[in-house]
Design an enzyme around this catalytic site. Structure first.
Site: not given
Ligand code: GUN
Length: 300
Positions: A54, A98, A121
């Site tokens: 990311k 996350q 998100d």
């Molecule tokens: N963990 C796995 N996929 C995601 C996601 O799309 N967003 C977040 N915040 N955590 C994750």
């Protein structure tokens, strides 16, 4: 009939290009650089890889990346204090915490502490409610990526029968809401659903998001249907050698591809779209925060 393969890797690259173009315009015309803050608590190896990717892609499209890596023992109050700081930081337009969080932390409380307009998100209850009522919101990244690919491949989705397999808050439920907003007739199937095969056979669109390796078989797929496979499952691959593993989706690719009109592969289908859509959401959040026009083709 052979299905056409929907190339998520190539599609994600075009999404990133659009994001980069919009970021360049925000910088040149308004002196604004979108910023994404990612919070990682603990040392889950998969999460660390994801967060690193990311950060890298955020920089590549010209945005600022702020990484906050916290110790696994971080307390609730300290995490909430950091989120409060990011909520009030004008350089931060998107905040992602996350998941999964360590067990001692309350995931719902943390997610709902993020300012809804910075919730890239789309997990905050305000955004869930806005999407559920068909209003402008932040949309969860994976379903947004699936929707973009479906629209690109099929054009209008109006009147189509869609079956979403899986009822998670992250994929299944928002996916169903997005398809409903695009005027599909939507069924959400899950572990207790009766005769899931028959439901799928009636579908023009099947979105599989259950986390069960190769569960959806070609027999379930109507001739010419569009199949979106959200699953990423690591399973043993003895054919590659002892102890080797491989990635497969929730769909048995070979048998489904023989029936479908179009299908996403695993890997290289939905997966690359998730981070691309996170970048898209960040530039959208930044544009909205500054009262500017939203990027075209990057929102639901
Ligand atoms: N963990 C796995 N996929 C995601 C996601 O799309 N967003 C977040 N915040 N955590 C994750």
């Amino acid at each position: 009939m052979g299905a056409s393969i929907i190339d998520g890797k190539a599609f994600a690259a075009t999404v990133r290009e659009k994001v980069a173009t919009h970021v360049a315009r925000l910088k040149a015309d308004h002196g604004i650089t979108p910023g994404l803050a990612v919070v990682l608590v603990g040392e889950d190896p998969a999460s660390e890889v994801y967060v690193r990717n990311k950060g890298k892609q955020t920089i590549e499209v010209g945005m600022n990346s702020y990484e906050h890596k916290l110790d696994a023992t971080t307390g609730q109050e300290d995490l909430l204090a950091l989120i409060d700081k990011l909520n009030n930081d004008p350089a931060v337009h998107g905040i992602l915490c996350q998941l999964p969080l360590p067990d001692h932390l309350d995931e719902d409380l943390v997610i709902n502490a993020i300012a809804p307009e910075k919730d890239v998100d789309g997990f905050h209850i305000s955004n869930v409610g806005l999407l559920g009522t068909g209003q402008k919101s932040m949309v969860p990244c994976t379903p947004l990526g699936c929707l973009m690919m479906l629209r690109d491949h099929l054009g209008s989705l109006s009147g189509m029968n869609a079956v979403v397999i899986g009822r998670s808050n992250i994929v299944g439920k928002p996916m169903a809401n997005l398809l409903l907003k695009d005027s599909c007739t939507v069924t959400i199937a899950h572990s207790r659903t009766k005769d899931i095969e028959a439901l799928c056979r009636g579908a023009d669109i099947v979105v599989a998001a259950v986390g069960r390796p190769e569960m959806v078989n070609g027999d379930w797929i109507r001739e010419g249907a569009t199949v979106i496979d959200v699953g990423i499952n690591r399973i043993p691959a003895p054919e590659k050698g002892e102890g080797k593993m491989k990635l497969v989706g929730d769909v048995d690719f070979a048998s489904a591809a023989a029936k479908a009109g179009a299908i996403t592969p695993v890997p290289g289908g939905v997966g690359p779209m998730t981070i691309a859509c996170l970048l898209a959401n960040t530039v959208t959040a930044c544009s909205r925060a500054n009262g500017l026009e939203e990027p075209e083709g990057l929102t639901a």
